[in-house]
Design a protein around this motif. Structure first.
Motif, PDB file in Angstrom:
ATOM      1  N   HIS A 260       0.828  -1.214   0.000  1.00 23.73           N
ATOM      2  CA  HIS A 260       0.000   0.000   0.000  1.00 23.73           C
ATOM      3  C   HIS A 260       0.864   1.266   0.000  1.00 23.73           C
ATOM      4  O   HIS A 260       0.509   2.254  -0.641  1.00 23.73           O
ATOM      5  N   ARG A 261       1.990   1.227   0.697  1.00 22.61           N
ATOM      6  CA  ARG A 261       2.867   2.401   0.694  1.00 22.61           C
ATOM      7  C   ARG A 261       3.428   2.640  -0.707  1.00 22.61           C
ATOM      8  O   ARG A 261       3.543   3.786  -1.160  1.00 22.61           O
ATOM      9  N   MET A 262       3.742   1.575  -1.399  1.00 22.27           N
ATOM     10  CA  MET A 262       4.261   1.706  -2.754  1.00 22.27           C
ATOM     11  C   MET A 262       3.211   2.341  -3.676  1.00 22.27           C
ATOM     12  O   MET A 262       3.536   3.205  -4.495  1.00 22.27           O
ATOM     13  N   VAL A 263       1.954   1.926  -3.522  1.00 23.50           N
ATOM     14  CA  VAL A 263       0.884   2.523  -4.341  1.00 23.50           C
ATOM     15  C   VAL A 263       0.705   3.991  -3.984  1.00 23.50           C
ATOM     16  O   VAL A 263       0.464   4.833  -4.859  1.00 23.50           O
ATOM     17  N   GLY A 264       0.843   4.317  -2.700  1.00 22.97           N
ATOM     18  CA  GLY A 264       0.751   5.716  -2.310  1.00 22.97           C
ATOM     19  C   GLY A 264       1.794   6.577  -3.004  1.00 22.97           C
ATOM     20  O   GLY A 264       1.492   7.673  -3.505  1.00 22.97           O
ATOM     21  N   TYR A 265       3.022   6.074  -3.099  1.00 25.59           N
ATOM     22  CA  TYR A 265       4.071   6.822  -3.792  1.00 25.59           C
ATOM     23  C   TYR A 265       3.859   6.819  -5.309  1.00 25.59           C
ATOM     24  O   TYR A 265       4.210   7.789  -5.989  1.00 25.59           O
ATOM     25  N   LEU A 266       3.312   5.726  -5.835  1.00 29.77           N
ATOM     26  CA  LEU A 266       2.981   5.708  -7.262  1.00 29.77           C
ATOM     27  C   LEU A 266       1.963   6.795  -7.594  1.00 29.77           C
ATOM     28  O   LEU A 266       2.065   7.463  -8.631  1.00 29.77           O
ATOM     29  N   GLU A 267       0.982   6.969  -6.720  1.00 29.67           N
ATOM     30  CA  GLU A 267      -0.027   8.003  -6.952  1.00 29.67           C
ATOM     31  C   GLU A 267       0.574   9.398  -6.832  1.00 29.67           C
ATOM     32  O   GLU A 267       0.157  10.320  -7.541  1.00 29.67           O
ATOM     33  N   GLU A 268       1.552   9.569  -5.959  1.00 26.17           N
ATOM     34  CA  GLU A 268       2.229  10.864  -5.872  1.00 26.17           C
ATOM     35  C   GLU A 268       2.941  11.179  -7.187  1.00 26.17           C
ATOM     36  O   GLU A 268       2.926  12.328  -7.668  1.00 26.17           O
ATOM     37  N   GLU A 269       3.572  10.163  -7.783  1.00 22.59           N
ATOM     38  CA  GLU A 269       4.221  10.364  -9.081  1.00 22.59           C
ATOM     39  C   GLU A 269       3.188  10.630 -10.169  1.00 22.59           C
ATOM     40  O   GLU A 269       3.446  11.412 -11.104  1.00 22.59           O
ATOM     41  N   ALA A 270       2.033   9.995 -10.069  1.00 22.78           N
ATOM     42  CA  ALA A 270       0.972  10.247 -11.050  1.00 22.78           C
ATOM     43  C   ALA A 270       0.492  11.690 -10.970  1.00 22.78           C
ATOM     44  O   ALA A 270       0.238  12.336 -12.001  1.00 22.78           O
ATOM     45  N   ILE A 271       0.356  12.212  -9.755  1.00 17.06           N
ATOM     46  CA  ILE A 271      -0.042  13.616  -9.586  1.00 17.06           C
ATOM     47  C   ILE A 271       0.982  14.533 -10.248  1.00 17.06           C
ATOM     48  O   ILE A 271       0.622  15.506 -10.935  1.00 17.06           O
ATOM     49  N   HIS A 272       2.253  14.219 -10.060  1.00 13.58           N
ATOM     50  CA  HIS A 272       3.313  15.026 -10.679  1.00 13.58           C
ATOM     51  C   HIS A 272       3.222  14.973 -12.210  1.00 13.58           C
ATOM     52  O   HIS A 272       3.351  16.005 -12.895  1.00 13.58           O
ATOM     53  N   SER A 273       2.986  13.785 -12.763  1.00 15.85           N
ATOM     54  CA  SER A 273       2.890  13.636 -14.222  1.00 15.85           C
ATOM     55  C   SER A 273       1.712  14.429 -14.774  1.00 15.85           C
ATOM     56  O   SER A 273       1.834  15.109 -15.808  1.00 15.85           O
ATOM     57  N   TYR A 274       0.562  14.352 -14.110  1.00 15.94           N
ATOM     58  CA  TYR A 274      -0.610  15.083 -14.603  1.00 15.94           C
ATOM     59  C   TYR A 274      -0.439  16.594 -14.425  1.00 15.94           C
ATOM     60  O   TYR A 274      -0.995  17.378 -15.200  1.00 15.94           O
ATOM     61  N   THR A 275       0.314  17.007 -13.422  1.00 15.56           N
ATOM     62  CA  THR A 275       0.603  18.439 -13.273  1.00 15.56           C
ATOM     63  C   THR A 275       1.447  18.933 -14.437  1.00 15.56           C
ATOM     64  O   THR A 275       1.203  20.022 -14.979  1.00 15.56           O
ATOM     65  N   GLU A 276       2.441  18.146 -14.842  1.00 19.63           N
ATOM     66  CA  GLU A 276       3.250  18.500 -16.010  1.00 19.63           C
ATOM     67  C   GLU A 276       2.400  18.499 -17.281  1.00 19.63           C
ATOM     68  O   GLU A 276       2.599  19.323 -18.183  1.00 19.63           O
ATOM     69  N   TYR A 277       1.471  17.574 -17.355  1.00 14.06           N
ATOM     70  CA  TYR A 277       0.542  17.505 -18.487  1.00 14.06           C
ATOM     71  C   TYR A 277      -0.265  18.805 -18.578  1.00 14.06           C
ATOM     72  O   TYR A 277      -0.426  19.393 -19.665  1.00 14.06           O
ATOM     73  N   LEU A 278      -0.744  19.275 -17.435  1.00 15.35           N
ATOM     74  CA  LEU A 278      -1.518  20.520 -17.408  1.00 15.35           C
ATOM     75  C   LEU A 278      -0.661  21.719 -17.828  1.00 15.35           C
ATOM     76  O   LEU A 278      -1.144  22.626 -18.517  1.00 15.35           O
ATOM     77  N   LYS A 279       0.604  21.730 -17.424  1.00 14.73           N
ATOM     78  CA  LYS A 279       1.480  22.840 -17.801  1.00 14.73           C
ATOM     79  C   LYS A 279       1.643  22.920 -19.317  1.00 14.73           C
ATOM     80  O   LYS A 279       1.621  24.006 -19.909  1.00 14.73           O
ATOM     81  N   ASP A 280       1.800  21.781 -19.969  1.00 12.67           N
ATOM     82  CA  ASP A 280       1.931  21.777 -21.424  1.00 12.67           C
ATOM     83  C   ASP A 280       0.622  22.172 -22.103  1.00 12.67           C
ATOM     84  O   ASP A 280       0.632  22.814 -23.159  1.00 12.67           O
ATOM     85  N   LEU A 281      -0.515  21.810 -21.509  1.00 20.14           N
ATOM     86  CA  LEU A 281      -1.808  22.229 -22.068  1.00 20.14           C
ATOM     87  C   LEU A 281      -1.977  23.746 -21.957  1.00 20.14           C
ATOM     88  O   LEU A 281      -2.434  24.403 -22.901  1.00 20.14           O
ATOM     89  N   GLU A 282      -1.620  24.291 -20.810  1.00 22.64           N
ATOM     90  CA  GLU A 282      -1.764  25.733 -20.610  1.00 22.64           C
ATOM     91  C   GLU A 282      -0.776  26.530 -21.458  1.00 22.64           C
ATOM     92  O   GLU A 282      -1.081  27.650 -21.882  1.00 22.64           O
TER      93      GLU A 282
END
Length: 348
Positions: A260-282
């Motif tokens: 479960h801790r590993m999935v928690g960190y995976l989701e943190e990386e997913a948040i970072h990836s989608y934030t970068e995705y939003l920056k390129d969209l903007e």
């Protein structure tokens, strides 16, 4: 003397066999007689043509598809005519559509505005509005050895992903979601089996983990409409998913808190990836196209929603998954089982 009696007996059977067995079949066969009774009686008829082995096996073990009632075996063309005549007729205008091969006619599902519901992968009552107010910057600082193992394992997995996908965030999201949907299914399955073995409830965690897997799968269905993966990216999904499923399965058996801790960190990386995705969209580096129809219905987005809105709601979902999995790992660190603490139902 004994040989002559045997010969005479066989002679009598040869002369009387046809009449005896044909009359027996005529009296025994009815509309409800199983098909194999005809097959068993036919070898005794001298004039019956030899049947190929496949035909005999098909009549000995009849396959019943749409009906559970027994029926006498028929010839090839006659069977087709019977199947066509017994099949349910196509629904006319105004009638309910056939929902399954059992011939059950389901009710027509409509949206709030009365238009037909066109998705089979989720229903109207499974839709929701994402909570965009969730804290996206929350981070669980690794303290124990297991925390550090989980953290650096996830960091090491991100490095080859950055090299392979570069700034192609649509394809990156597609790959991410094929992997992110695995932990919830594996954890829910193992908790389900443990609940059956120990005759104990799960505290609602089975449903939570399976809902997480389903939510991640809907992310994938959405990004399949946005990014068209290449053939080698599809092949990579097979390899990555196969390795990750088995690795996570073993990890969950050995240490659920590590998993479960590993999935928690995976989701943190997913948040970072989608934030970068939003920056390129903007910034205009990625075209902000209209939102796919499936995303608009699943997240109840407005009619003028765009890809940016979709990425924002998906990122919010990942933040909720992050909190749930870190919370599940904390429960194990406190020496409790998931069943001892109520699950955060409706966490989307």
């Amino acid at each position: 003397m004994m040989m002559s009696s045997r010969n005479s007996g066989s002679t009598v059977l040869r002369h009387l066999g046809f009449r005896l067995f044909s009359s027996a079949v005529a009296t025994r066969v009815t509309a409800s007689e199983p098909a194999h009774s005809l097959v068993l009686s036919r070898p005794f008829v001298p004039s019956a043509p030899a049947r190929p082995p496949a035909s005999v096996l098909m009549r000995l073990f009849p396959v019943r598809m749409a009906s559970t009632s027994a029926a006498p075996a028929l010839g090839g063309e006659q069977e087709e005519r019977e199947a066509k005549s017994s099949a349910p007729a196509a629904p006319t205008s105004g009638s309910k559509a056939v929902a399954s091969y059992w011939g059950i006619r389901g009710s027509q599902i409509t949206k709030d505005d009365g238009t037909p519901w066109r998705w089979s992968c989720f229903m109207p009552w499974e839709t929701y509005e994402a909570d965009l107010s969730i804290d996206l910057k929350k981070h669980h600082v690794p303290r124990t050895l297991l925390d550090k193992i989980a953290y650096w394992t996830v960091k090491s997995l991100r490095f080859p992903t950055d090299i392979f996908f570069q700034r192609r965030y649509g394809c990156r999201a597609m790959m991410l979601e094929t992997v992110a949907a695995v932990p919830g299914m594996v954890g829910g399955m193992l908790l389900h089996l443990r609940s059956l073995r120990r005759f104990e409830p799960s505290g609602g965690w089975i449903r939570v983990l399976l809902e997480e897997a389903e939510n991640e799968r809907m992310h994938l269905m959405t990004f399949m409409e946005v990014a068209q993966p290449r053939w080698y990216e599809r092949a990579l999904v097979f390899a990555v998913q196969g390795v990750f499923f088995n690795a996570y399965f073993v990890a969950y058996l050995l240490s659920p808190k590590l998993a479960h801790r590993m999935v928690g960190y995976l989701e943190e990386e997913a948040i970072h990836s989608y934030t970068e995705y939003l920056k390129d969209l903007e910034a205009g580096k990625i075209e902000n196209v209209p939102a796919p129809a499936i995303a608009m219905d699943y997240w109840r987005l407005p009619a003028d929603a765009t890809l940016k809105d979709v990425v924002m709601v998906v990122r919010a979902d990942e933040a909720h998954h992050r909190d749930v999995n870190h919370f599940a790992s904390d429960i194990h660190y406190q020496g409790m089982q998931l069943k001892d603490t109520p699950a955060p139902l409706g966490y989307h």
